[in-house]
Design an enzyme around this catalytic site. Structure first.
Site, PDB file in Angstrom:
ATOM      1  N   GLY A   1       0.818  -1.214   0.000  1.00 40.82           N
ATOM      2  CA  GLY A   1       0.000   0.000   0.000  1.00 40.82           C
ATOM      3  C   GLY A   1       0.845   1.254   0.000  1.00 40.82           C
ATOM      4  O   GLY A   1       0.642   2.157   0.807  1.00 40.82           O
TER       5      GLY A   1
ATOM      6  N   SER B   1      -3.222   0.373  14.484  1.00 39.29           N
ATOM      7  CA  SER B   1      -3.984   1.618  14.687  1.00 39.29           C
ATOM      8  C   SER B   1      -4.213   1.779  16.177  1.00 39.29           C
ATOM      9  O   SER B   1      -4.201   0.776  16.923  1.00 39.29           O
ATOM     10  CB  SER B   1      -5.342   1.502  13.983  1.00 39.29           C
ATOM     11  OG  SER B   1      -6.243   2.485  14.476  1.00 39.29           O
TER      12      SER B   1
ATOM     13  N   TYR C   1     -12.974  -2.887  12.208  1.00 42.97           N
ATOM     14  CA  TYR C   1     -11.618  -2.301  12.140  1.00 42.97           C
ATOM     15  C   TYR C   1     -10.846  -2.640  13.410  1.00 42.97           C
ATOM     16  O   TYR C   1      -9.688  -3.054  13.354  1.00 42.97           O
ATOM     17  CB  TYR C   1     -11.746  -0.788  11.949  1.00 42.97           C
ATOM     18  CG  TYR C   1     -10.453  -0.082  11.585  1.00 42.97           C
ATOM     19  CD1 TYR C   1      -9.863  -0.252  10.331  1.00 42.97           C
ATOM     20  CD2 TYR C   1      -9.843   0.797  12.482  1.00 42.97           C
ATOM     21  CE1 TYR C   1      -8.689   0.415   9.990  1.00 42.97           C
ATOM     22  CE2 TYR C   1      -8.671   1.475  12.146  1.00 42.97           C
ATOM     23  CZ  TYR C   1      -8.105   1.282  10.889  1.00 42.97           C
ATOM     24  OH  TYR C   1      -6.942   1.957  10.560  1.00 42.97           O
TER      25      TYR C   1
ATOM     26  N   LYS D   1      -7.477  -4.847  13.665  1.00 42.08           N
ATOM     27  CA  LYS D   1      -6.219  -4.239  14.128  1.00 42.08           C
ATOM     28  C   LYS D   1      -5.760  -4.861  15.455  1.00 42.08           C
ATOM     29  O   LYS D   1      -4.552  -5.036  15.663  1.00 42.08           O
ATOM     30  CB  LYS D   1      -6.370  -2.720  14.248  1.00 42.08           C
ATOM     31  CG  LYS D   1      -6.580  -2.002  12.909  1.00 42.08           C
ATOM     32  CD  LYS D   1      -5.404  -2.162  11.956  1.00 42.08           C
ATOM     33  CE  LYS D   1      -5.496  -1.227  10.749  1.00 42.08           C
ATOM     34  NZ  LYS D   1      -4.386  -1.382   9.808  1.00 42.08           N
TER      35      LYS D   1
ATOM     36  N   ILE E   1      -4.243  10.469  11.399  1.00 46.16           N
ATOM     37  CA  ILE E   1      -3.251  10.965  10.451  1.00 46.16           C
ATOM     38  C   ILE E   1      -3.987  11.465   9.213  1.00 46.16           C
ATOM     39  O   ILE E   1      -4.917  10.791   8.732  1.00 46.16           O
ATOM     40  CB  ILE E   1      -2.275   9.823  10.038  1.00 46.16           C
ATOM     41  CG1 ILE E   1      -1.740   9.057  11.266  1.00 46.16           C
ATOM     42  CG2 ILE E   1      -1.135  10.350   9.172  1.00 46.16           C
ATOM     43  CD1 ILE E   1      -0.910   9.845  12.233  1.00 46.16           C
TER      44      ILE E   1
HETATM   45  P1  NAI Z   1      -4.699   5.227   2.399  1.00 48.00           P
HETATM   46  O1  NAI Z   1      -6.104   4.881   2.098  1.00 48.00           O
HETATM   47  O2  NAI Z   1      -4.196   6.613   2.104  1.00 48.00           O
HETATM   48  O3  NAI Z   1      -3.704   4.181   1.678  1.00 48.00           O
HETATM   49  C1  NAI Z   1      -3.946   2.806   1.826  1.00 48.00           C
HETATM   50  C2  NAI Z   1      -3.011   1.996   0.955  1.00 48.00           C
HETATM   51  O4  NAI Z   1      -3.446   0.633   1.038  1.00 48.00           O
HETATM   52  C3  NAI Z   1      -3.049   2.391  -0.496  1.00 48.00           C
HETATM   53  O5  NAI Z   1      -1.745   2.413  -1.039  1.00 48.00           O
HETATM   54  C4  NAI Z   1      -3.882   1.296  -1.167  1.00 48.00           C
HETATM   55  O6  NAI Z   1      -3.423   0.976  -2.467  1.00 48.00           O
HETATM   56  C5  NAI Z   1      -3.635   0.112  -0.238  1.00 48.00           C
HETATM   57  N1  NAI Z   1      -4.783  -0.797  -0.296  1.00 48.00           N
HETATM   58  C6  NAI Z   1      -6.095  -0.494  -0.178  1.00 48.00           C
HETATM   59  N2  NAI Z   1      -6.853  -1.597  -0.401  1.00 48.00           N
HETATM   60  C7  NAI Z   1      -6.001  -2.602  -0.674  1.00 48.00           C
HETATM   61  C8  NAI Z   1      -6.168  -3.971  -1.034  1.00 48.00           C
HETATM   62  N3  NAI Z   1      -7.364  -4.526  -1.200  1.00 48.00           N
HETATM   63  N4  NAI Z   1      -5.051  -4.717  -1.242  1.00 48.00           N
HETATM   64  C9  NAI Z   1      -3.817  -4.187  -1.124  1.00 48.00           C
HETATM   65  N5  NAI Z   1      -3.594  -2.881  -0.834  1.00 48.00           N
HETATM   66  C10 NAI Z   1      -4.675  -2.115  -0.604  1.00 48.00           C
HETATM   67  O7  NAI Z   1      -4.491   4.866   3.939  1.00 48.00           O
HETATM   68  P2  NAI Z   1      -3.464   5.372   5.045  1.00 48.00           P
HETATM   69  O8  NAI Z   1      -4.178   6.330   5.909  1.00 48.00           O
HETATM   70  O9  NAI Z   1      -2.169   5.748   4.456  1.00 48.00           O
HETATM   71  O10 NAI Z   1      -3.334   4.018   5.896  1.00 48.00           O
HETATM   72  C11 NAI Z   1      -2.189   3.185   5.876  1.00 48.00           C
HETATM   73  C12 NAI Z   1      -2.296   2.212   7.043  1.00 48.00           C
HETATM   74  O11 NAI Z   1      -2.320   2.948   8.264  1.00 48.00           O
HETATM   75  C13 NAI Z   1      -3.577   1.372   7.028  1.00 48.00           C
HETATM   76  O12 NAI Z   1      -3.269   0.058   7.482  1.00 48.00           O
HETATM   77  C14 NAI Z   1      -4.465   2.066   8.038  1.00 48.00           C
HETATM   78  O13 NAI Z   1      -5.399   1.195   8.617  1.00 48.00           O
HETATM   79  C15 NAI Z   1      -3.434   2.553   9.042  1.00 48.00           C
HETATM   80  N6  NAI Z   1      -3.878   3.661   9.849  1.00 48.00           N
HETATM   81  C16 NAI Z   1      -4.187   4.875   9.298  1.00 48.00           C
HETATM   82  C17 NAI Z   1      -4.600   5.911  10.133  1.00 48.00           C
HETATM   83  C18 NAI Z   1      -4.951   7.255   9.609  1.00 48.00           C
HETATM   84  O14 NAI Z   1      -5.373   8.098  10.412  1.00 48.00           O
HETATM   85  N7  NAI Z   1      -4.809   7.546   8.340  1.00 48.00           N
HETATM   86  C19 NAI Z   1      -4.722   5.742  11.573  1.00 48.00           C
HETATM   87  C20 NAI Z   1      -4.351   4.433  12.043  1.00 48.00           C
HETATM   88  C21 NAI Z   1      -3.959   3.450  11.199  1.00 48.00           C
END
Ligand code: NAI
Length: 250
Positions: A16, A143, A156, A160, A189
């Protein structure tokens, strides 16, 4: 112990990595010399990104959809062509929010597949490669909802919290092989994921309940991920590090 973070000669997977937190981690790893295997879910975007990279680039993008077993098999077969994998950062994740009485089984299954089953499959595969080299670092992006929760977060939080559990056992199983396994738990974030789930009003409201007075940025998370992935981390394993501006303590 190394006193600087250097990834020269290290082969690193980040799932991702096309946007948000994963993209920022990958950009920093690239500056620090890593050979990068990055994944995304949009085939055309992957093609375009690989085209933009020079032929001699240390970075390659791969199509990986954790909801699609064929794409998982193809990705696992692609990574076998590398002599080694030093680091695996399981960052890909999705969220579907709904009250427990409304969550569809489809949403439940998809969140568990991407956020928990995906990291399990990749950890298992890279563990077998890392064991042979008696070296490895695995970082799972969990998370704060692995340790606290709020309404509509049942699936979720289940995924997690499961990921944090997976991290702990994996750390024990792989400790004899010099493979250190940790999770990092971000708070709020500012990425596409947060913007879609929370909306602007809720994000402004949240700011006032975060001791550091702001939502986090992807780079706030990247620092600890880089540390845990590097040789500077020589004795932390099986931990869940919370990166939330102090939110969970109040
Ligand atoms: P985002 O939505 O900006 O990016 C998510 C990434 O995961 C993307 O590159 C996408 O291609 C990939 N992805 C989505 N569905 C997928 C699938 N079916 N198979 C493979 N890859 C897939 O999300 P963000 O915010 O950058 O999140 C990254 C990680 O951090 C996630 O695991 C999220 O749960 C975790 N997280 C994010 C928080 C936030 O506030 N943004 C808070 C806590 C945890």
């Amino acid at each position: 112990m190394s006193m600087e973070i250097d990834f020269t000669g290290k082969v690193v997977i980040v799932t991702g990595a096309t946007r948000g937190i994963g993209k920022n981690i990958a950009e920093n790893l690239s500056v620090l010399g890593a050979t990068l295997l990055l994944t995304g879910t949009d085939k055309n975007q992957i093609k375009a990104m690989n085209k933009r990279l020079r032929c001699d680039s240390r970075t390659k993008y791969f199509y990986l959809d954790l909801l699609n077993d064929k794409s998982i098999r193809e990705f696992l077969s692609d990574i076998k062509s590398y002599d080694k994998i030093d680091v695996c950062i399981n960052n890909a994740g999705i969220n579907r929010i709904n009250y427990i009485y409304n969550i569809s089984t489809k949403d439940w299954d998809e969140v568990i597949r991407v956020n928990l089953r995906g990291p399990f499959i990749l950890s298992k595969e890279v563990a077998n490669i890392m064991k042979k080299n008696r070296y490895g670092r695995i970082v799972n992006i969990a998370s704060i909802f692995s340790v606290i929760t709020r309404e509509k977060r049942a699936v979720y939080t289940a995924a997690k919290a499961g990921l944090v559990g997976l991290t702990k056992t994996t750390a024990i199983d792989l400790a004899p092989y010099n493979i250190l396994v940790n999770s990092v738990s971000p708070g709020f974030i500012t990425t596409d994921l947060t913007k879609n789930i929370l909306g602007k009003r809720e994000m402004t409201r949240l700011k006032s309940s975060i001791p550091l007075g702001r939502l986090g940025a992807p780079e706030d998370v990247a620092g600890i991920v880089l540390f845990l992935s590097s040789d500077m981390n020589s004795y932390i394993t099986g931990q869940n590090i919370i990166v939330d501006g102090g939110y969970v303590n109040i």
